[in-house]
Design a protein around this motif. Structure first.
Motif, short mmCIF file in Angstrom:
data_model
loop_
_atom_site.label_atom_id
_atom_site.label_comp_id
_atom_site.label_asym_id
_atom_site.label_seq_id
_atom_site.Cartn_x
_atom_site.Cartn_y
_atom_site.Cartn_z
N LEU A 141 75.02 109.44 3.18
CA LEU A 141 75.35 108.72 4.39
C LEU A 141 74.65 109.31 5.61
CD1 LEU A 141 79.22 108.27 3.94
CD2 LEU A 141 77.40 106.69 3.28
N GLN A 172 77.15 106.53 9.71
CA GLN A 172 77.94 106.07 8.58
C GLN A 172 79.08 107.04 8.26
OE1 GLN A 172 74.77 105.73 5.75
NE2 GLN A 172 74.24 103.63 6.34
N CYS A 226 81.88 106.55 10.69
CA CYS A 226 82.69 105.37 10.38
C CYS A 226 83.67 105.65 9.25
CB CYS A 226 81.78 104.20 10.01
SG CYS A 226 80.81 103.56 11.38
N LEU A 249 81.22 95.68 8.75
CA LEU A 249 81.27 97.14 8.72
C LEU A 249 82.59 97.60 8.11
CD1 LEU A 249 82.35 99.87 10.38
CD2 LEU A 249 80.04 99.86 9.46
N ALA A 270 75.61 101.88 12.29
CA ALA A 270 75.92 102.07 10.87
C ALA A 270 75.67 100.79 10.08
CB ALA A 270 77.36 102.54 10.70
N TRP A 308 73.14 100.33 6.89
CA TRP A 308 73.60 99.81 5.60
C TRP A 308 72.96 98.46 5.27
CZ3 TRP A 308 78.87 102.07 6.96
CH2 TRP A 308 79.20 103.14 6.13
#
Length: 249
Positions: free
Chosen positions: A7, A11, A14, A46, A191, A195
């Motif tokens: 990550l 990320q 989060c 997310l 993030a 992703w």
């Protein structure tokens, strides 16, 4: 390495902040069945991603299900969500409605289109939670949403109230939760891009022209050159909401 791979810093923020909030408020427990309100925007997508990771980390089993209510402006816009859920083996209920056009029609003469459409979608989400036997309904509101709602309630309703973090409905049969409330919008966007989440554009004709948007812009103009002011406001509002949540638990 975990199944979700390495990550990035955003990320990790989060995933960890969501876990912290869920744990500190007792948000879910063994056997929870969580319906995730997935609009297709960056916030809810997310949350979908983060909750699939948190599901694997939790020391007890929980079930996840994506719930998407298409407002009816673009009846095929949800295709990326269908594919994403299939690739992640995530159960989903996708439903196309006419709520958006109805909210902008003569049917709605007293409320703003945004309020009316949101009311219809929320009611339908509650019905789906009942029909599927879900114990929780998760919304992807973040810290920015909480602050804007807080000031909207002050200006328009005379109430000191933001968004609830963990709130029971229907005599406790359903809990509405907001697992990503500690995250600021910039972190969410960063993030989500990392992703490569398949977020799609909001085609509602009222998008960007609501009272909520006006207050959002006013707040950002107020603290645009003072990050300390912004941080103080965010921290004060989230502490207020967490205190309220803890008193109810």
């Amino acid at each position: 390495m975990a199944s979700w791979g390495k990550l990035t810093f955003a990320q990790k923020q989060c995933v960890s902040a969501t876990g912290k909030l869920m744990q500190s408020t007792g948000m879910v427990s063994h056997g929870a069945r969580i319906g995730i309100a997935a609009s297709g925007g960056v916030d809810s997508f997310l949350m979908l991603k983060v909750l699939t990771i948190r599901q694997a980390i939790m020391p007890f089993p929980v079930e996840l299900m994506a719930l998407h209510i298409n407002a009816g402006f673009d009846t095929a816009s949800h295709a990326p969500l269908v594919d994403w859920c299939a690739s992640h083996k995530l159960a989903a209920h996708i439903e196309v409605t006419d709520y958006g056009p109805r909210a902008h029609s003569e049917e709605n003469r007293k409320k703003s289109p945004c309020f009316y459409c949101s009311m219809l979608r929320r009611k339908r989400l509650f019905e789906l939670c009942r029909d599927y036997g879900l114990t929780h309904l998760a919304f992807g509101h973040n810290a920015d949403d909480n602050v804007v709602t807080f000031f909207m309630n002050i200006f328009q309703n005379g109430r000191v109230q933001g968004l609830s973090v963990n709130e029971p409905f229907f005599d406790g049969r359903l809990n509405v939760i907001r697992p990503t409330m500690l995250l600021d919008k910039k972190t969410v966007i960063r993030a989500a891009k990392q992703w490569e989440l398949p977020v799609w554009e909001n085609t509602c004709p009222s998008n960007g022209r609501t009272r909520r948007d006006e207050i959002h812009d006013w707040l950002h103009q107020t603290w645009q050159n003072d990050n300390r002011m912004k941080n103080n406001v965010f921290n004060a509002v989230i502490r207020h909401q967490l205190d309220l949540t803890c008193k109810k638990l």
